[in-house]
Design a protein around this motif. Structure first.
Motif, PDB file in Angstrom:
ATOM      1  N   SER A 137     -18.500  18.291  61.772  1.00  0.00           N
ATOM      2  CA  SER A 137     -19.389  17.128  61.628  1.00  0.00           C
ATOM      3  C   SER A 137     -20.861  17.501  61.822  1.00  0.00           C
ATOM      4  O   SER A 137     -21.731  16.961  61.144  1.00  0.00           O
ATOM      5  CB  SER A 137     -18.990  16.025  62.605  1.00  0.00           C
ATOM      6  OG  SER A 137     -19.328  16.385  63.909  1.00  0.00           O
ATOM      7  N   LYS A 153     -28.421  25.926  61.368  1.00  0.00           N
ATOM      8  CA  LYS A 153     -27.127  25.556  61.948  1.00  0.00           C
ATOM      9  C   LYS A 153     -26.053  25.710  60.884  1.00  0.00           C
ATOM     10  O   LYS A 153     -24.955  26.174  61.156  1.00  0.00           O
ATOM     11  CB  LYS A 153     -27.166  24.095  62.412  1.00  0.00           C
ATOM     12  CG  LYS A 153     -27.444  23.932  63.881  1.00  0.00           C
ATOM     13  CD  LYS A 153     -27.249  22.479  64.277  1.00  0.00           C
ATOM     14  CE  LYS A 153     -28.552  21.828  64.604  1.00  0.00           C
ATOM     15  NZ  LYS A 153     -28.457  20.433  64.987  1.00  0.00           N
ATOM     16  N   CYS A 158     -23.376  14.701  72.052  1.00  0.00           N
ATOM     17  CA  CYS A 158     -22.131  15.463  72.075  1.00  0.00           C
ATOM     18  C   CYS A 158     -20.964  14.514  72.378  1.00  0.00           C
ATOM     19  O   CYS A 158     -20.969  13.838  73.404  1.00  0.00           O
ATOM     20  CB  CYS A 158     -22.222  16.527  73.158  1.00  0.00           C
ATOM     21  SG  CYS A 158     -20.660  17.394  73.384  1.00  0.00           S
ATOM     22  N   ARG A 188     -33.432  19.406  64.514  1.00  0.00           N
ATOM     23  CA  ARG A 188     -33.259  18.368  63.506  1.00  0.00           C
ATOM     24  C   ARG A 188     -34.051  18.768  62.266  1.00  0.00           C
ATOM     25  O   ARG A 188     -34.989  19.561  62.349  1.00  0.00           O
ATOM     26  CB  ARG A 188     -33.808  17.017  64.013  1.00  0.00           C
ATOM     27  CG  ARG A 188     -33.034  16.427  65.189  1.00  0.00           C
ATOM     28  CD  ARG A 188     -31.684  15.917  64.754  1.00  0.00           C
ATOM     29  NE  ARG A 188     -30.915  15.312  65.833  1.00  0.00           N
ATOM     30  CZ  ARG A 188     -29.955  15.922  66.515  1.00  0.00           C
ATOM     31  NH1 ARG A 188     -29.663  17.181  66.261  1.00  0.00           N
ATOM     32  NH2 ARG A 188     -29.272  15.284  67.445  1.00  0.00           N
ATOM     33  N   ARG A 245     -20.007  12.962  56.931  1.00  0.00           N
ATOM     34  CA  ARG A 245     -20.306  13.028  58.360  1.00  0.00           C
ATOM     35  C   ARG A 245     -19.685  11.863  59.143  1.00  0.00           C
ATOM     36  O   ARG A 245     -19.200  12.049  60.248  1.00  0.00           O
ATOM     37  CB  ARG A 245     -21.825  13.067  58.579  1.00  0.00           C
ATOM     38  CG  ARG A 245     -22.182  13.034  60.041  1.00  0.00           C
ATOM     39  CD  ARG A 245     -23.659  13.151  60.326  1.00  0.00           C
ATOM     40  NE  ARG A 245     -23.906  12.671  61.670  1.00  0.00           N
ATOM     41  CZ  ARG A 245     -23.685  13.367  62.765  1.00  0.00           C
ATOM     42  NH1 ARG A 245     -23.252  14.601  62.680  1.00  0.00           N
ATOM     43  NH2 ARG A 245     -23.886  12.842  63.957  1.00  0.00           N
ATOM     44  N   ARG A 300     -17.466  12.558  62.382  1.00  0.00           N
ATOM     45  CA  ARG A 300     -18.014  12.136  63.679  1.00  0.00           C
ATOM     46  C   ARG A 300     -17.036  11.150  64.352  1.00  0.00           C
ATOM     47  O   ARG A 300     -16.777  11.247  65.547  1.00  0.00           O
ATOM     48  CB  ARG A 300     -19.392  11.492  63.437  1.00  0.00           C
ATOM     49  CG  ARG A 300     -20.038  10.858  64.633  1.00  0.00           C
ATOM     50  CD  ARG A 300     -20.635  11.872  65.592  1.00  0.00           C
ATOM     51  NE  ARG A 300     -20.537  11.388  66.944  1.00  0.00           N
ATOM     52  CZ  ARG A 300     -21.182  11.880  67.990  1.00  0.00           C
ATOM     53  NH1 ARG A 300     -21.956  12.920  67.859  1.00  0.00           N
ATOM     54  NH2 ARG A 300     -21.030  11.396  69.182  1.00  0.00           N
TER      55      ARG A 300
HETATM   56  C1  HEM Z   1     -21.346  22.475  78.335  1.00  0.00           C
HETATM   57  C2  HEM Z   1     -20.689  22.056  77.279  1.00  0.00           C
HETATM   58  C3  HEM Z   1     -21.338  21.384  76.111  1.00  0.00           C
HETATM   59  C4  HEM Z   1     -22.644  21.071  75.904  1.00  0.00           C
HETATM   60  C5  HEM Z   1     -23.837  21.293  76.823  1.00  0.00           C
HETATM   61  C6  HEM Z   1     -22.723  20.440  74.610  1.00  0.00           C
HETATM   62  C7  HEM Z   1     -23.893  19.991  74.039  1.00  0.00           C
HETATM   63  C8  HEM Z   1     -23.967  19.506  72.761  1.00  0.00           C
HETATM   64  C9  HEM Z   1     -25.198  19.149  72.109  1.00  0.00           C
HETATM   65  C10 HEM Z   1     -26.592  19.273  72.728  1.00  0.00           C
HETATM   66  C11 HEM Z   1     -24.881  18.707  70.877  1.00  0.00           C
HETATM   67  C12 HEM Z   1     -25.856  18.254  69.817  1.00  0.00           C
HETATM   68  C13 HEM Z   1     -26.254  19.461  69.024  1.00  0.00           C
HETATM   69  C14 HEM Z   1     -27.241  19.163  67.962  1.00  0.00           C
HETATM   70  O1  HEM Z   1     -27.607  18.030  67.741  1.00  0.00           O
HETATM   71  O2  HEM Z   1     -27.668  20.140  67.340  1.00  0.00           O
HETATM   72  C15 HEM Z   1     -23.450  18.775  70.731  1.00  0.00           C
HETATM   73  C16 HEM Z   1     -22.761  18.418  69.603  1.00  0.00           C
HETATM   74  C17 HEM Z   1     -21.396  18.431  69.524  1.00  0.00           C
HETATM   75  N1  HEM Z   1     -20.516  18.788  70.505  1.00  0.00           N
HETATM   76 FE1  HEM Z   1     -20.952  19.459  72.319  1.00  0.00          FE
HETATM   77  N2  HEM Z   1     -21.471  20.373  74.068  1.00  0.00           N
HETATM   78  C18 HEM Z   1     -20.595  20.936  74.960  1.00  0.00           C
HETATM   79  C19 HEM Z   1     -19.233  21.057  74.814  1.00  0.00           C
HETATM   80  C20 HEM Z   1     -18.510  20.476  73.818  1.00  0.00           C
HETATM   81  C21 HEM Z   1     -17.082  20.456  73.742  1.00  0.00           C
HETATM   82  C22 HEM Z   1     -16.157  21.075  74.781  1.00  0.00           C
HETATM   83  C23 HEM Z   1     -16.751  19.830  72.586  1.00  0.00           C
HETATM   84  C24 HEM Z   1     -15.409  19.504  72.050  1.00  0.00           C
HETATM   85  C25 HEM Z   1     -14.299  19.469  72.776  1.00  0.00           C
HETATM   86  C26 HEM Z   1     -17.981  19.458  71.924  1.00  0.00           C
HETATM   87  C27 HEM Z   1     -18.068  18.836  70.699  1.00  0.00           C
HETATM   88  C28 HEM Z   1     -19.246  18.617  70.028  1.00  0.00           C
HETATM   89  C29 HEM Z   1     -19.305  18.134  68.657  1.00  0.00           C
HETATM   90  C30 HEM Z   1     -18.122  17.816  67.741  1.00  0.00           C
HETATM   91  C31 HEM Z   1     -20.661  18.026  68.330  1.00  0.00           C
HETATM   92  C32 HEM Z   1     -21.250  17.558  67.013  1.00  0.00           C
HETATM   93  C33 HEM Z   1     -21.499  16.083  67.089  1.00  0.00           C
HETATM   94  C34 HEM Z   1     -22.033  15.506  65.792  1.00  0.00           C
HETATM   95  O3  HEM Z   1     -21.685  15.993  64.724  1.00  0.00           O
HETATM   96  O4  HEM Z   1     -22.797  14.529  65.863  1.00  0.00           O
HETATM   97  N3  HEM Z   1     -19.022  19.863  72.700  1.00  0.00           N
HETATM   98  N4  HEM Z   1     -22.911  19.263  71.908  1.00  0.00           N
END
Ligand code: HEM
Length: 446
Positions: free
Chosen positions: A120, A108, A394, A329, A128, A132
């Motif tokens: 983040s 990643k 997310c 992870r 982080r 976050r």
């Molecule tokens: C269908 C749309 C989306 C899906 C299915 C989705 C799904 C996910 C998933 C599964 C993760 C965890 C990834 C991991 O642990 O490797 C994640 C993290 C994240 N997503 Fe989304 N996401 C979507 C859209 C968005 C949108 C539109 C935003 C912002 C406007 C967003 C912001 C983030 C951020 C900032 C993280 C990182 C969180 C962290 O650092 O703990 N996501 N997302």
């Protein structure tokens, strides 16, 4: 000592070489082939035609039958790799972020560094925590409907109207995603960014490089131009946009707002895919169209924040066709499992479709079942995790269904829709393992 000898010593189950190669061929290669950060439409089409995602699920089911509940180690030279096979382990791993199960993994990091080195998701403590927090606060992770949703809806309605007028009698992906990204830029950066397609195009190039992770040379020049342009938009802090909220927040050096916002712009692409696929489900599944239209009419002018059924259709589209299929992870220390020790720096794969489409445990696996999401704990303790869960969930897990359902309402409120090639999603047949959003087309009437 070989990886196999070490695993035997540590007490965890270990797959045979043949099974490891099969996981690589059926699960890992197709996932990478589709493009992790920027989808490759031809491979997505192939995945639907060959039902590759169902094959991946069957492969992991066969490993569970053979090796038990896991976690199962794959003997890949130079790497400690584990696959999670039991629902309890999913919850345990996801609750264990950021330590001992770090969301930031080697791959990643290599992929996302191409355009958002300080996001983040690939940051470790202590940075982080602030990054976050920034995401949670701005995207209002805990609120079912964002406090700025009414303003977002105005942008969304005008764009949907313009999209439908230009589309005439047929809506396709290109028209949809162009309008969707206009909305996204307005919501995040303000109306002045509405037509900055170049910003999104630069990001697409960087995401394309990110698909290749370490193997692609750094596109420093584009990254620099992209970040400068983004900074400029953010500095205008247009009222009613998230940019205004960002400026009003006490950010520190660690926050790196442009990196966080780069991720938002990127991640709304899968948000658009999920919405377009949900529209296809609504248009083709017997009584979903009726339930959705009734809800949209009843919501009328003011109630579009609360459309539980349409919202459930988006979540269901993500259950059936998760846009983040592989949740990864990496262990930050040796971790004790009931069956033995998992070494520090082990890569842990949770393959969401294996849980979402496991017909041996989830009777609705291959059907359209939006009602799964209308109960307080969807699926009970069975992992339905399109947005992950726990401290690494997310932060847009509420915002995406909110904007997506408002977009669907804006379309259904103005036109009657029908899915062309509707036999791709017949309600009396198991739904396909993948659904190619790029070739979906709707006829529009009314
Ligand atoms: C269908 C749309 C989306 C899906 C299915 C989705 C799904 C996910 C998933 C599964 C993760 C965890 C990834 C991991 O642990 O490797 C994640 C993290 C994240 N997503 Fe989304 N996401 C979507 C859209 C968005 C949108 C539109 C935003 C912002 C406007 C967003 C912001 C983030 C951020 C900032 C993280 C990182 C969180 C962290 O650092 O703990 N996501 N997302």
């Amino acid at each position: 000592m070989t990886i196999r000898e070490a695993a035997i010593r540590d007490g965890l189950s270990i797959a045979s070489i043949k099974d490891t190669l099969a996981v690589l061929a059926d699960v890992i290669v197709p996932t990478l082939g589709k493009g992790v950060l920027m989808r490759r439409p031809r491979v997505v089409a192939l995945a639907e035609r060959l039902n590759l995602d169902k094959r991946a699920v069957r492969r992991l089911q066969s490993l569970r039958r053979k090796y038990g509940d896991g976690p199962l180690l794959l003997p890949i030279p130079g790497r400690h790799q584990a696959v999670i096979l039991s629902p309890e382990h999913v919850h345990w791993v996801l609750q264990g972020a950021p330590e001992p199960f770090a969301p930031s993994t080697l791959e990643k990091h290599a992929a996302l560094t191409h355009f958002e080195p300080n996001v983040s998701l690939i940051s470790h403590p202590p940075e982080r925590a602030e990054r976050r927090r920034f995401n949670d606060e701005l995207l209002e992770s805990d609120r079912p409907a964002h406090s700025m949703a009414d303003g977002f809806r105005a942008a969304l309605d005008s764009e949907a109207q313009e999209m439908l007028a230009a589309a005439g009698s047929e809506l396709n992906w290109d028209a949809f995603i162009t309008a969707w990204y206009r909305i996204v830029r307005r919501v995040i950066l303000g109306d002045a960014a509405r037509d900055d397609h170049e910003l999104t195009a630069m990001l697409a190039k960087l995401r394309g490089a990110g698909n290749w992770a370490f193997l692609h040379p750094d596109r420093k020049g584009i990254r620099h131009r992209f970040h400068e342009r983004l900074k400029e938009h953010l500095s205008h802090a247009e009222s009613g946009s998230l940019a205004a909220r960002i400026k009003a927040r006490p950010n520190t050096d660690a926050t790196a707002p442009t990196d966080q916002v780069a991720h938002w712009l990127f991640a709304f692409d899968p948000g658009g895919m999920a919405t377009f696929r949900a529209l296809a489900l609504i248009a083709s599944q017997s009584d979903a169209g009726r339930r959705a239209s009734e809800e949209v009419s009843a919501a009328g002018e003011t109630g579009h924040r609360q459309m539980p059924f349409v919202r459930a259709c988006i979540l269901e589209s993500l259950r059936l066709w998760p846009t983040t299929p592989a949740i990864l992870r990496e262990t930050t220390e040796d971790v004790q499992w009931p069956g033995g020790i998992m070494r520090k720096h082990t890569h842990v794969l949770i393959y969401a479709p294996y849980f979402h489409r496991d017909h041996e445990n989830l009777p609705e696996a291959h059907q359209f079942a939006p009602d799964l999401w209308l109960t307080p704990a969807p699926g009970g303790r069975w992992p339905l995790i399109p947005f992950s869960e726990g401290p690494g969930i997310c932060p847009a897990h509420n915002l995406v269904p909110t904007l997506g359902s408002m977009m669907i309402a804006a379309i259904l409120g103005r036109r009657r829709i029908e899915l062309k090639d509707g036999d791709r999603l017949q309600s009396d047949r198991p739904l396909p393992g993948a659904l190619d959003n790029y070739t979906l087309r709707f006829s529009l009437a009314g």
